[in-house]
Motif scaffolding. Structure first.
Motif, PDB file in Angstrom:
ATOM      1  N   ARG A 100      38.781  55.454  61.307  1.00 14.91           N
ATOM      2  CA  ARG A 100      37.647  56.173  61.902  1.00 14.91           C
ATOM      3  C   ARG A 100      36.362  55.363  61.855  1.00 14.91           C
ATOM      4  N   ASP A 133      29.207  57.249  68.352  1.00 13.08           N
ATOM      5  CA  ASP A 133      29.620  57.620  66.987  1.00 13.08           C
ATOM      6  C   ASP A 133      28.718  57.030  65.904  1.00 13.08           C
ATOM      7  N   ARG A 145      27.642  59.472  63.179  1.00 18.33           N
ATOM      8  CA  ARG A 145      28.760  59.889  62.318  1.00 18.33           C
ATOM      9  C   ARG A 145      29.128  58.792  61.337  1.00 18.33           C
TER      10      ARG A 145
END
Length: 490
Positions: free
Chosen positions: A395, A446, A449
């Motif tokens: 991720r 992203d 995040r």
């Protein structure tokens, strides 16, 4: 740097590239001769530290090193562990380093010196120098920074270390690549020593294993900065008690993850829509910049808008830098490979980056990649210490194979043979970097995040508490905390 190096330098560079066919004893003898050819009159020079030069020819630039964090961006609120019990005994801790200039181990030592007092520690940083052998300039940047902040520091020599230690009377030493003569002094005076295993480079040759086993008999406990480093150490020193090696991952210092405006940082480098890979790394065999440039050539052939920027000092091994420079200059993508020197504002480089990349042979726990994640930048990294924890589930980026093979078995003979030769992870590194470019839109969306996860996972307070718990236990003869054996951070 001239386009045509002097004959002696050309010979030295050629000999290095052929060294893998030479028996090891002759290779070591020849290496000492070649290093003498790195003097300035032999034609070697380090990379440019002029950050006013754009990465894109003809583009306008700004003053990258003058950029400051975004107004109003405060230090992140890292998750805090349970508070230290009131009334705990005060610990006098000497934090020992060797050269106190710049580097990951020295940054950790400085972090502990600044923050251990919050756990009822009295600290002083002891060190033996401010410049590496052959290093130009004044050096000692961390030593000066600590002194300016009011953190106690003490320069020691073998002649005065025992006198100082008897006078200051530390309860424990927290060692960070410190000199062995200081361990001798501590052992003679009965001061317990906690070794911090930042990486395993000094044990990557079998001839070092037996001396380490004898040396370790004087070490009360060891802190490994990643589980891979812990495994590598116990594999090479199986006689050392496994429950005396505790894994304490490094945390990211809040002052090093403040945000710089991305648009301003990219404009300062002359960037518009280009995809920028950044690697903050010294030019040396460990960091494998030669292998990274080789793999990037494949990326550049497929992605015409991809750029590679490497920033770091070269004085550790000027011949290695020159080999890498000449390789980059010989490639069709030469104008998209930028080999620069130290940058005083790495936060701005990370703000400008689309991805961070490391092709290292070994690390203990990379602070640079962790800081990239905390800046919201995805990472491509070889299987080295800390990579599995930092990039556990895909991720936050990609872990690719170690260029030397199985990470647990990395050693200097294999690394030396691969210095300027084809490496097995080239295709996998190319694939991961290419994936970053293709998925740029998703990774760009992203960034917040990534930053939030990194700040949650790599809390400096959790790392601080781990070191404090080990040091306090050793200082007062208490049981050590159970060694962490996690393979990833959830």
């Amino acid at each position: 740097m001239t386009d045509t190096p002097p004959r002696a330098l050309r010979l030295a560079l050629w000999a290095q590239r052929q060294a893998h066919v030479v028996p090891a004893p002759l290779r070591r003898l020849g290496g000492r001769t070649l290093r003498r050819l790195t003097s300035s009159d032999a034609g070697t020079a380090g990379p440019s530290e002029d950050w006013s030069l754009p990465l894109v020819p003809g583009a306008g630039v700004g003053d990258l090193e003058a950029l400051r964090p975004v107004a109003g961006d405060s230090r992140p609120a890292f998750p805090r562990p349970a508070a230290e019990a009131a009334g705990s005994r005060r610990v006098r801790c000497a934090i020992a380093a060797s050269v106190l200039d710049v580097g990951g181990a020295e940054e950790v030592a400085s972090f502990l010196a600044r923050r251990l007092p919050s756990h009822n520690f009295e600290t002083v940083v002891v060190y033996s120098g401010t410049r590496l052998p052959g290093q130009d300039g004044e050096g000692g940047r961390l030593a000066r920074a600590l002194a300016a902040e009011g953190v106690a520091t003490q320069l020691l020599t073998p002649a005065d270390a025992a006198v100082w230690m008897r006078s200051w009377q530390p309860d424990v030493v927290s060692a960070h690549n410190a000199d062995d003569w200081l361990l001798d002094v501590a052992a003679e005076l009965g001061v317990p020593w906690v070794e911090t295993l930042h990486d395993m480079h000094r044990l990557y040759h079998p001839h070092a294993w037996e001396p380490e086993r004898r040396r370790a008999q004087r070490i009360s406990a060891q802190v490994a900065v990643s589980e891979l480093v812990r495994q590598q150490y116990l594999a090479r020193n199986p006689a050392y008690p496994g429950d005396r090696v505790v894994t304490v991952p490094n945390g990211v210092d809040a002052s090093r993850v403040l945000l710089v405006d991305r648009a301003q940082a990219r404009a300062a480098l002359g960037l518009t829509d280009e995809f920028l890979f950044v690697s903050l790394a010294r030019y040396c065999l460990q960091k494998n910049t030669f292998g990274l440039v080789t793999a990037f050539a494949d990326v550049a052939a497929e992605h015409p808008d991809a750029l590679l920027l490497v920033a770091g000092r070269a004085n550790d091994d000027l011949l290695y830098y020159e080999q890498t420079r000449q390789l980059a200059a010989s490639l069709p993508s030469a104008d998209r490979i930028h080999l620069r020197g130290h940058c005083a504002n790495p936060l701005a480089l990370l703000a400008a980056a689309d991805a961070f990349v490391f092709d290292s042979f070994f690390e203990g726990w990379s602070l640079a990649s962790m800081e990239a994640l905390a800046a919201g930048v995805p990472v491509v990294m070889t299987d080295v210490g800390g990579a599995r924890e930092q990039l556990a589930d895909g991720r936050r980026g990609y872990v690719v194979a170690n260029p030397a093979g199985k990470a647990e078995l990395v050693d200097w003979p294999v690394i030396n043979d691969l210095r300027y030769r084809p490496q097995e992870n080239r295709a996998e590194l190319f694939a991961a970097m290419s994936s970053m470019v293709r998925e740029r839109t998703a990774w760009a969306a992203d960034r917040q995040r990534l930053r939030d996860e990194a700040i949650r996972l790599f809390s400096p307070d959790a790392s601080l508490a781990g070191h404090a718990n080990v040091l306090r236990a050793v200082a007062f003869g208490e049981p050590l905390p159970a060694p962490a054996r996690q393979s990833h951070l959830a």
